[in-house]
Design an enzyme around this catalytic site. Structure first.
Site, short mmCIF file in Angstrom:
data_model
loop_
_atom_site.label_atom_id
_atom_site.label_comp_id
_atom_site.label_asym_id
_atom_site.label_seq_id
_atom_site.Cartn_x
_atom_site.Cartn_y
_atom_site.Cartn_z
N HIS A 36 0.85 -1.21 0.00
CA HIS A 36 0.00 0.00 0.00
C HIS A 36 0.88 1.25 0.00
O HIS A 36 0.60 2.21 -0.73
CB HIS A 36 -0.88 0.05 1.25
CG HIS A 36 -1.88 -1.06 1.35
ND1 HIS A 36 -1.79 -2.06 2.30
CD2 HIS A 36 -3.00 -1.34 0.64
CE1 HIS A 36 -2.81 -2.90 2.17
NE2 HIS A 36 -3.56 -2.48 1.17
N SER A 185 -2.79 -8.02 3.21
CA SER A 185 -3.36 -7.80 4.54
C SER A 185 -3.79 -9.13 5.17
O SER A 185 -3.86 -9.27 6.38
CB SER A 185 -4.56 -6.87 4.44
OG SER A 185 -4.19 -5.69 3.76
P1 AMP Z 1 -6.31 -3.92 -0.67
O1 AMP Z 1 -6.25 -3.02 0.53
O2 AMP Z 1 -5.82 -5.31 -0.42
O3 AMP Z 1 -7.63 -3.85 -1.39
O4 AMP Z 1 -5.24 -3.34 -1.69
C1 AMP Z 1 -5.26 -1.99 -2.07
C2 AMP Z 1 -4.33 -1.82 -3.25
O5 AMP Z 1 -3.02 -2.24 -2.88
C3 AMP Z 1 -4.74 -2.70 -4.45
O6 AMP Z 1 -4.54 -1.97 -5.65
C4 AMP Z 1 -3.79 -3.86 -4.35
O7 AMP Z 1 -3.53 -4.47 -5.60
C5 AMP Z 1 -2.54 -3.17 -3.82
N1 AMP Z 1 -1.66 -4.16 -3.19
C6 AMP Z 1 -2.00 -5.10 -2.28
N2 AMP Z 1 -0.94 -5.86 -1.98
C7 AMP Z 1 0.09 -5.41 -2.73
C8 AMP Z 1 1.47 -5.78 -2.89
N3 AMP Z 1 1.98 -6.80 -2.21
N4 AMP Z 1 2.22 -5.09 -3.76
C9 AMP Z 1 1.69 -4.06 -4.47
N5 AMP Z 1 0.42 -3.64 -4.36
C10 AMP Z 1 -0.38 -4.31 -3.51
#
Ligand code: AMP
Length: 281
Positions: A36, A185
């Site tokens: 994030h 997460s």
């Molecule tokens: P989330 O909070 O899991 O919905 O993720 C929010 C954003 O962070 C989304 O665009 C995900 O693809 C990105 N994201 C989650 N994990 C990673 C990671 N390990 N590397 C890069 N971006 C991530």
């Protein structure tokens, strides 16, 4: 950094900066990790005003999924967003995003029905609907997403184009632990034994990449490399492994030019996904 919940308050803050520079949006569900933060930092570098939305979107979770158990860490999320230089952290309520009389949902089409879409019916309708709402409310110039959720980026790109939403998408590389596990997460819900086994997914993708580098072009053989390695860990239950066209996500028989290898597997109560771009050159 301002922290706001109400849509009108957010829009008042945005009205003061709109037209004076580039507005960047980073949509998240919170429980921030380095993945994030990488999106936030990139937004900070490229935009004049950075909004991070933190909303655990109930409509993208299936009835048997982990909406209630999804990690919630608002205090530490606030600190991390502030440290990364975010201008505004927006934490809308479910009632504001989905008032009782809400009727409209965004159904993107075939690209959202395969792979994750097939395993998690309704998931991408929930994702597309919330991202469309976030885009309409914030009206950012750029929005930042992670390649870790590869199919999600394809679905959002399709929707953004189809609906002429006018947002430039920035897709950033997957941030990983030192042992290769993609940050997520959900990783915090892995038991110590599961956490130890979890990098198997990444290692399996690396094996397929090596096979491709050595000249393997058959999708079946490349997927078999991944399957064999994951099956070496008894904790995993494979959901799907697929070699796909990088834009349409249609399954490919052979690796020609570029493809994406998608994998989803469950370990204990946690479902992990990962992907790797493969190139024939
Ligand atoms: P989330 O909070 O899991 O919905 O993720 C929010 C954003 O962070 C989304 O665009 C995900 O693809 C990105 N994201 C989650 N994990 C990673 C990671 N390990 N590397 C890069 N971006 C991530």
């Amino acid at each position: 950094m301002e922290v706001v919940s109400r849509i009108v308050t957010l829009q008042k803050a945005l009205a003061a900066v709109r037209g004076k520079g580039r507005i960047g949006l980073v949509p998240t569900m919170g429980a921030f990790h380095a993945g994030h933060c990488a999106l936030m930092r990139q937004a900070r570098r490229e935009c004049d005003f950075v909004v991070v939305s933190l909303f655990i979107n109930p409509t993208q979770f299936g009835p048997q999924e982990d909406y209630a158990a999804y990690p919630r860490h608002l205090a530490s999320d606030r600190k991390q967003a502030q440290a990364t230089g975010v201008d505004l952290l927006w934490t809308p309520t479910v009632a504001a995003m989905y008032p009782p009389d809400n009727q409209t949902h965004v159904d993107v089409g075939p690209i959202a029905r395969q792979w994750e879409g097939e395993s998690r019916p309704g998931h991408f309708e929930g994702v597309a609907t919330i991202v469309a709402k976030l885009f309409c409310i914030v009206r950012p110039n750029r929005a930042y997403f992670g390649r870790k959720d590869y199919q999600q980026t394809c679905v959002i790109r399709q929707m953004t184009r189809d609906l002429h939403l006018g947002v430039a998408l920035r897709i950033l590389p997957t941030v990983r632990e030192a042992d290769g596990l993609a940050l997520s997460s959900r990783n915090e819900r892995l038991s110590p034994a599961e956490r130890q086994a979890a990098p198997t997914l990444y290692q399996a993708l690396m094996m397929a990449r090596q096979a491709a580098q050595c000249g393997e072009r058959r999708a079946k053989a490349l997927c078999a490399h991944v399957r064999r390695h994951i099956q070496s860990s008894p904790l995993f239950h494979i959901d799907y492994i697929a070699l796909c066209h990088p834009d349409t996500l249609d399954a490919l028989g052979r690796l020609e030019r570029t493809a994406v290898l998608l994998v989803a597997a469950r370990i204990g109560a946690v479902r992990l996904i990962d992907n790797q771009i493969l190139s024939a050159s």
